[in-house]
Design an enzyme around this catalytic site. Sequence first.
Site, PDB file in Angstrom:
ATOM      1  N   ILE A   1      -9.726  -0.478   3.302  1.00  0.00           N
ATOM      2  CA  ILE A   1     -10.268  -0.162   4.534  1.00  0.00           C
ATOM      3  C   ILE A   1      -9.508  -0.501   5.651  1.00  0.00           C
ATOM      4  CG2 ILE A   1     -12.179  -1.028   6.189  1.00  0.00           C
ATOM      5  CD1 ILE A   1     -13.856  -1.711   3.801  1.00  0.00           C
ATOM      6  N   ASP A   2      -9.136   0.481   6.685  1.00  0.00           N
ATOM      7  CA  ASP A   2      -8.181   0.131   7.783  1.00  0.00           C
ATOM      8  C   ASP A   2      -8.897   0.609   9.097  1.00  0.00           C
ATOM      9  OD1 ASP A   2      -5.994  -0.435   9.194  1.00  0.00           O
ATOM     10  OD2 ASP A   2      -4.653   1.034   8.446  1.00  0.00           O
TER      11      ASP A   2
ATOM     12  N   GLU B   1      -1.777   6.154  -8.472  1.00  0.00           N
ATOM     13  CA  GLU B   1      -2.642   6.783  -8.009  1.00  0.00           C
ATOM     14  C   GLU B   1      -2.514   8.065  -8.765  1.00  0.00           C
ATOM     15  OE1 GLU B   1      -3.385   9.344  -3.776  1.00  0.00           O
ATOM     16  OE2 GLU B   1      -3.077   7.150  -3.774  1.00  0.00           O
TER      17      GLU B   1
ATOM     18  N   ASP C   1       2.651   5.016  -5.605  1.00  0.00           N
ATOM     19  CA  ASP C   1       1.936   6.263  -5.403  1.00  0.00           C
ATOM     20  C   ASP C   1       2.825   7.445  -5.701  1.00  0.00           C
ATOM     21  OD1 ASP C   1       0.336   8.432  -4.601  1.00  0.00           O
ATOM     22  OD2 ASP C   1       0.111   7.741  -2.644  1.00  0.00           O
TER      23      ASP C   1
ATOM     24  N   HIS D   1      -9.636   4.961  -2.008  1.00  0.00           N
ATOM     25  CA  HIS D   1      -9.045   4.822  -0.863  1.00  0.00           C
ATOM     26  C   HIS D   1      -9.628   5.391   0.266  1.00  0.00           C
ATOM     27  CE1 HIS D   1      -4.668   3.589  -2.073  1.00  0.00           C
ATOM     28  NE2 HIS D   1      -5.230   3.606  -2.962  1.00  0.00           N
TER      29      HIS D   1
ATOM     30  N   SER E   1     -11.598   4.484   2.750  1.00  0.00           N
ATOM     31  CA  SER E   1     -13.095   4.164   2.638  1.00  0.00           C
ATOM     32  C   SER E   1     -13.517   3.536   3.867  1.00  0.00           C
ATOM     33  CB  SER E   1     -13.556   3.464   1.271  1.00  0.00           C
ATOM     34  OG  SER E   1     -13.338   4.157   0.168  1.00  0.00           O
TER      35      SER E   1
ATOM     36  N   ASP F   1       0.871  -1.361  -0.014  1.00  0.00           N
ATOM     37  CA  ASP F   1       0.038  -0.158   0.009  1.00  0.00           C
ATOM     38  C   ASP F   1       0.794   1.177   0.051  1.00  0.00           C
ATOM     39  OD1 ASP F   1      -2.389   1.407   0.051  1.00  0.00           O
ATOM     40  OD2 ASP F   1      -2.473   1.120   2.162  1.00  0.00           O
ATOM     41  N   HIS F   2       0.593   2.152  -0.781  1.00  0.00           N
ATOM     42  CA  HIS F   2       1.389   3.310  -1.018  1.00  0.00           C
ATOM     43  C   HIS F   2       2.706   3.453  -0.932  1.00  0.00           C
ATOM     44  CE1 HIS F   2      -2.296   6.091  -0.817  1.00  0.00           C
ATOM     45  NE2 HIS F   2      -2.750   5.387   0.232  1.00  0.00           N
TER      46      HIS F   2
ATOM     47  N   GLY G   1      -7.753   7.892   8.044  1.00  0.00           N
ATOM     48  CA  GLY G   1      -7.888   8.147   9.229  1.00  0.00           C
ATOM     49  C   GLY G   1      -9.657   7.912   9.644  1.00  0.00           C
TER      50      GLY G   1
END
EC number: 4.1.2.13
Length: 359
Positions: A276-277, A142, A105, A232, A234, A83-84, A199
Amino acid sequence: MALVPLRLLLDHAAENGYGIPAFNVNNLEQIQAILKAAAETDSPVILQASRGARNYAGENFLRHLILAAVETYPEIPIVMHQDHGNAPSTCYSAIKNNFTSVMMDGSLEADAKTPASFEYNVNVTREVVNVAHALGVSVEGELGCLGSLETGAGEAEDGHGFEGTLDHSQLLTDPDEAVNFVEATQVDALAVAIGTSHGAYKFTRKPTGEILAISRIEEIHRRLPNTHLVMHGSSSVPEDLIALINEYGGAIPETYGVPVEEIQKGIKSGVRKVNIDTDNRLAITAAVREALAKNPKEFDPRHFLKPSITYMQKVCAERYVQFGTAGNASKIKQVSLETFAAKYAKGELNAISKAAAKV
């Protein structure tokens, strides 16, 4: 089933009209919760790790946790995604550690703070695509910077996020640029900026089209009907989890996430991967706080870690059902990275826009 490339899952999702939640991981309990939910719902899995998560868990520990998931759940197709990635080197190190998908990214420069030019983004993303596709590894790019359309500010995640404020031209993906970007880079998936951010503090009120631009997804999908889109930031930030955290000593203020029904609109317009985090972090925190408060004499970590798995599993299972992912794991057949590498080399997976398709 061995680890599979992201492209395999996203192609199946596109053919069958569903989306796939991509859950961030950095420890044993998170991976257990996700795989339990996937087994419960017969869902394919996207596990993803940020640079911070890889540093926290340690490369070897994380790699073997993922391999344990593959061994324990051989019937479930699993993607391991970076991720990223802030630079090509980050993506290459992920590939060396058996990641089957990487995100370059390039919307920010290598410091992960400075908004980059379109040309820079294209160049670094294309560089990663050339290397990754030769190995059959999928690539997500992205375009546009993740941040709030209300305030113009972003929310850094593991040190990744712009500083200060940006205007809407930088916070919303331009459809024309999206076409040029996909054709120039040949990414397998495109993360678009529509007003979401990392966040828990995404919106100060229930989001409307003014601050959550689902219509931008619809326009990009119209121009790039065969490109897999990614949302992202989300998480939906469930009110019941925030209430539970605060009931047991937390102090999270009122905040709003991305409503599930808005994500479902995005899925109807080409969104295939949904990051989702925060929702899972909230679930774990709620479980731990509740368990410790109800039995303050308990000091065995298993006492509060077991409930955290249960609470997170519930969130993951709900998203698998809500996004239409459930029931599809058993329908996906293993395809090797070598097979995908051959397909890329032959141009069988080239991305084209709607305009190019008409020529």
